[in-house]
Scaffold this motif. Structure first.
Motif, short mmCIF file in Angstrom:
data_model
loop_
_atom_site.label_atom_id
_atom_site.label_comp_id
_atom_site.label_asym_id
_atom_site.label_seq_id
_atom_site.Cartn_x
_atom_site.Cartn_y
_atom_site.Cartn_z
N TRP A 32 39.32 0.24 -17.80
CA TRP A 32 38.76 0.14 -16.94
C TRP A 32 39.52 -0.13 -15.58
O TRP A 32 39.17 0.65 -14.00
CB TRP A 32 38.30 -1.57 -16.58
N PHE A 33 41.21 -0.75 -15.48
CA PHE A 33 41.81 0.73 -14.37
C PHE A 33 42.17 1.72 -14.88
O PHE A 33 42.25 2.11 -13.33
CB PHE A 33 43.75 -1.11 -14.86
N THR A 34 42.33 2.14 -14.83
CA THR A 34 42.37 3.42 -14.98
C THR A 34 41.63 4.12 -14.70
O THR A 34 41.45 5.45 -14.24
CB THR A 34 43.00 4.68 -16.87
N PHE A 35 40.07 4.20 -14.97
CA PHE A 35 39.14 5.02 -14.16
C PHE A 35 39.44 4.58 -12.80
O PHE A 35 38.78 5.66 -12.19
CB PHE A 35 38.09 4.06 -14.86
N TYR A 36 39.58 3.75 -12.08
CA TYR A 36 39.11 3.28 -11.21
C TYR A 36 40.24 3.38 -9.94
O TYR A 36 39.92 4.33 -8.98
CB TYR A 36 38.47 1.54 -10.78
N ALA A 37 41.58 3.23 -10.59
CA ALA A 37 43.13 3.19 -10.07
C ALA A 37 42.58 4.31 -10.05
O ALA A 37 43.17 5.07 -8.68
CB ALA A 37 43.29 2.93 -11.14
N VAL A 77 51.49 6.56 -1.49
CA VAL A 77 50.35 5.66 -1.05
C VAL A 77 49.08 6.06 -1.44
O VAL A 77 48.16 4.98 -1.78
CB VAL A 77 50.56 6.04 0.50
N ALA A 78 48.90 7.39 -1.85
CA ALA A 78 47.45 7.21 -2.23
C ALA A 78 47.20 7.49 -4.12
O ALA A 78 46.25 6.48 -4.27
CB ALA A 78 47.03 9.15 -2.98
N TRP A 79 48.69 7.12 -4.13
CA TRP A 79 48.67 6.78 -5.92
C TRP A 79 48.96 5.17 -6.30
O TRP A 79 47.82 4.73 -6.66
CB TRP A 79 49.69 7.08 -6.54
N ILE A 80 49.14 4.40 -5.42
CA ILE A 80 49.68 2.81 -5.25
C ILE A 80 48.66 1.87 -4.33
O ILE A 80 48.72 1.10 -4.90
CB ILE A 80 51.14 2.99 -4.34
N GLN A 93 45.34 -2.32 -5.91
CA GLN A 93 43.93 -3.05 -5.56
C GLN A 93 42.84 -3.21 -7.14
O GLN A 93 42.29 -4.45 -7.34
CB GLN A 93 42.85 -2.46 -4.63
N VAL A 94 43.33 -2.33 -7.90
CA VAL A 94 42.76 -2.67 -8.99
C VAL A 94 43.21 -3.33 -10.36
O VAL A 94 42.88 -4.15 -10.34
CB VAL A 94 42.23 -1.10 -10.12
N ALA A 95 44.45 -2.92 -9.95
CA ALA A 95 45.14 -4.26 -10.59
C ALA A 95 44.74 -5.31 -10.49
O ALA A 95 44.65 -6.27 -11.54
CB ALA A 95 46.68 -3.61 -10.90
N ILE A 96 44.38 -6.09 -9.17
CA ILE A 96 43.94 -7.20 -8.87
C ILE A 96 42.58 -7.68 -9.79
O ILE A 96 42.98 -8.94 -10.39
CB ILE A 96 44.07 -7.09 -7.65
N THR A 97 41.95 -6.62 -9.37
CA THR A 97 41.29 -6.77 -10.37
C THR A 97 40.54 -7.29 -11.56
O THR A 97 40.06 -7.41 -12.27
CB THR A 97 39.74 -5.99 -9.63
N ILE A 98 41.29 -6.27 -12.28
CA ILE A 98 41.65 -6.38 -13.89
C ILE A 98 42.37 -8.10 -14.45
O ILE A 98 41.77 -7.77 -15.17
CB ILE A 98 42.54 -5.02 -14.42
N THR A 99 43.35 -8.13 -13.53
CA THR A 99 43.82 -9.25 -13.56
C THR A 99 42.92 -10.59 -13.20
O THR A 99 43.08 -11.69 -14.51
CB THR A 99 45.66 -9.50 -13.12
N ALA A 100 41.78 -10.88 -12.90
CA ALA A 100 41.47 -11.36 -12.40
C ALA A 100 40.04 -11.69 -14.16
O ALA A 100 39.93 -12.71 -14.57
CB ALA A 100 40.80 -11.19 -11.15
N ALA A 101 39.78 -10.24 -14.14
CA ALA A 101 38.96 -10.51 -14.89
C ALA A 101 39.32 -10.77 -16.39
O ALA A 101 38.37 -11.62 -17.20
CB ALA A 101 38.01 -8.63 -14.74
N PHE A 126 34.99 -5.53 -1.57
CA PHE A 126 35.90 -4.75 -0.66
C PHE A 126 36.57 -3.95 -1.19
O PHE A 126 37.27 -2.73 -0.92
CB PHE A 126 36.62 -6.18 -0.56
N VAL A 127 37.10 -3.66 -2.42
CA VAL A 127 37.95 -2.77 -3.29
C VAL A 127 36.37 -1.35 -3.00
O VAL A 127 37.11 -0.48 -2.60
CB VAL A 127 38.48 -2.83 -5.00
#
Length: 309
Positions: A96-101, A142-145, A150-158, A194-195
Motif C-alpha cells: 500500500w505504501f509503495t503503490f501510493y508513495a 522533494v518529489a520523492w520525500i 504523507q503516505v507513511a502517515i496514512t500507513i502508520t494510522a492504518a 488531503f493526501v
C-alpha cells in the motif's frame, strides 16, 4: 513466521488454477521489459554528456521511479501466482505504501518537469541560473520525500486499525485495504482525502497552469518557437494524461469494488501495474530527439557487432 502475524487472502486473480502459467508469463515478461527499457534510457542519460541537462535528469528520475515501482511489487506478485495468494498484513501495508508513495512521486516529478519547461521556454535568460545542479537535486528530493512522508502517515494510522475481514479483492494491496477494518476511521478518511488532493490534484493543477502559460507565451513569439516548445512538452503531456487516465482506474477500484465483476477488476489492476511503466520509456525513447538518436546508435552498433562476429 511470527505467531501473532495477521494474514490476508488475495482474491484478485480470476481462475488462477486455469490461467496460472499465462499470468506468470505475462507478468514476468512485462517485468523484464520494464526493467530493460527503463534502465536502458536511464543509462544513456547517465553516460552521454549531451544529455546532462535538467530535463533529461527529470526524465531519468521518472523512469527510475518506474523501476522502483515494479521492483517493489512484481517479485511478490510473481510469487503469489506460483504459490498461495496469502500476504501478511505488514507486507500488505508495505505494498500500500509503495503503490501510493511512488505514484505520488510520479505526479510530483511531472510537476517539476513542467516547472523546468516553463523556465526553459518562458524565461530562457534566467534558466541557467535558476535550474542549476543543486536546484535540480532539491526538486528531485522533494518529489520523492513529500509523497513518501504523507503516505507513511496514512500507513502508520492504518496499521493501528483492527481487521475483521481477511479476504482482499485485488492482486496488490492499495487503499481499499481500509474496507477490511472493523471500524472505519473518519480521521483516516479525511487525511486520505488531503493526501489525494496534495499528491494528485495540486500537481495536476500546476501542470495545467504551467503548460497553458507556455502555450500562451509561445503563441506570441511565432510558429517556430511554438513548434520547438511543442516538441519538448508533448511527451510530458502525453505521459501526464496517460497517468491521470490510469489513476482513475484506482479511484474506480476503490469506490466501485463491490459492484465490479472480477474480470473487470483484474483488467483494471493489470492496466495500473503493467501499462504505465512500459509506456514511459516508449514515449521518451521515440519522441525525445536526443534520446531517440542515442537509442538508434546503440541498436545499430549492436547489429554491426553481430555482423562482424
Amino acid at each position: 513466521m511470527e505467531p501473532n502475524e495477521t494474514f490476508i487472502i488475495l482474491d484478485g486473480f480470476m481462475d488462477l488454477e486455469k490461467y496460472r502459467a499465462l499470468y506468470f508469463i505475462i507478468m514476468f515478461t512485462a517485468y523484464v521489459l520494464i526493467l530493460c527499457s527503463n534502465c536502458t534510457i536511464v543509462c544513456l542519460i547517465w553516460i552521454h554528456k549531451d544529455l546532462h541537462e535538467p530535463m533529461y535528469f527529470f526524465i531519468a528520475a521518472l523512469l527510475l521511479n518506474s523501476v522502483l515501482f515494479t521492483t517493489a511489487l512484481y517479485p511478490k506478485i510473481l510469487t503469489d501466482i506460483l504459490s498461495k495468494q496469502v500476504v501478511s498484513y505488514s507486507t500488505c501495508l508495505f505494498q500500500w505504501f509503495t503503490f501510493y508513495a511512488i505514484a505520488g512521486a510520479e505526479f510530483w516529478l511531472l510537476m517539476m518537469m513542467a516547472y523546468d519547461r516553463y523556465m526553459a521556454i518562458c524565461k530562457p535568460l534566467q534558466y541557467p541560473t535558476v535550474m542549476n545542479k543543486s536546484k535540480v537535486n532539491v526538486l528531485l528530493a522533494v518529489a520523492w520525500i513529500v509523497p513518501a512522508c504523507q503516505v507513511a502517515i496514512t500507513i502508520t494510522a492504518a496499521s493501528q486499525r483492527k481487521l475483521c475481514t481477511f479476504i482482499f479483492r485485488g492482486i496488490i494491496c492499495n487503499s481499499t485495504v481500509y474496507k477490511l477494518h472493523c471500524v472505519q476511521s473518519a480521521a483516516l478518511h479525511i487525511w486520505g482525502i488531503f493526501v489525494l488532493l496534495n499528491l494528485t490534484f495540486v500537481p495536476l493543477f500546476f501542470n495545467c497552469f504551467t503548460y497553458s502559460r507556455i502555450f500562451i507565451i509561445t503563441t506570441k513569439r511565432g510558429p517556430e518557437v511554438r513548434r520547438k516548445a511543442l516538441q519538448t512538452c508533448l511527451p510530458h503531456l502525453v505521459v501526464l494524461f496517460n497517468f491521470c487516465w490510469l489513476g482513475t482506474f484506482d479511484v474506480l477500484l476503490a469506490r466501485l469494488d463491490a459492484e465490479l465483476p472480477k474480470m473487470v477488476r483484474v483488467i483494471m489492476s493489470f492496466q495500473l501495474i503493467l501499462y504505465h511503466p512500459l509506456f514511459n520509456p516508449i514515449i521518451y525513447g521515440l519522441k525525445m530527439k536526443k534520446i531517440s538518436t542515442h537509442l538508434k546508435r546503440l541498436f545499430c552498433a549492436g547489429k554491426n557487432n553481430k555482423v562482424l562476429m
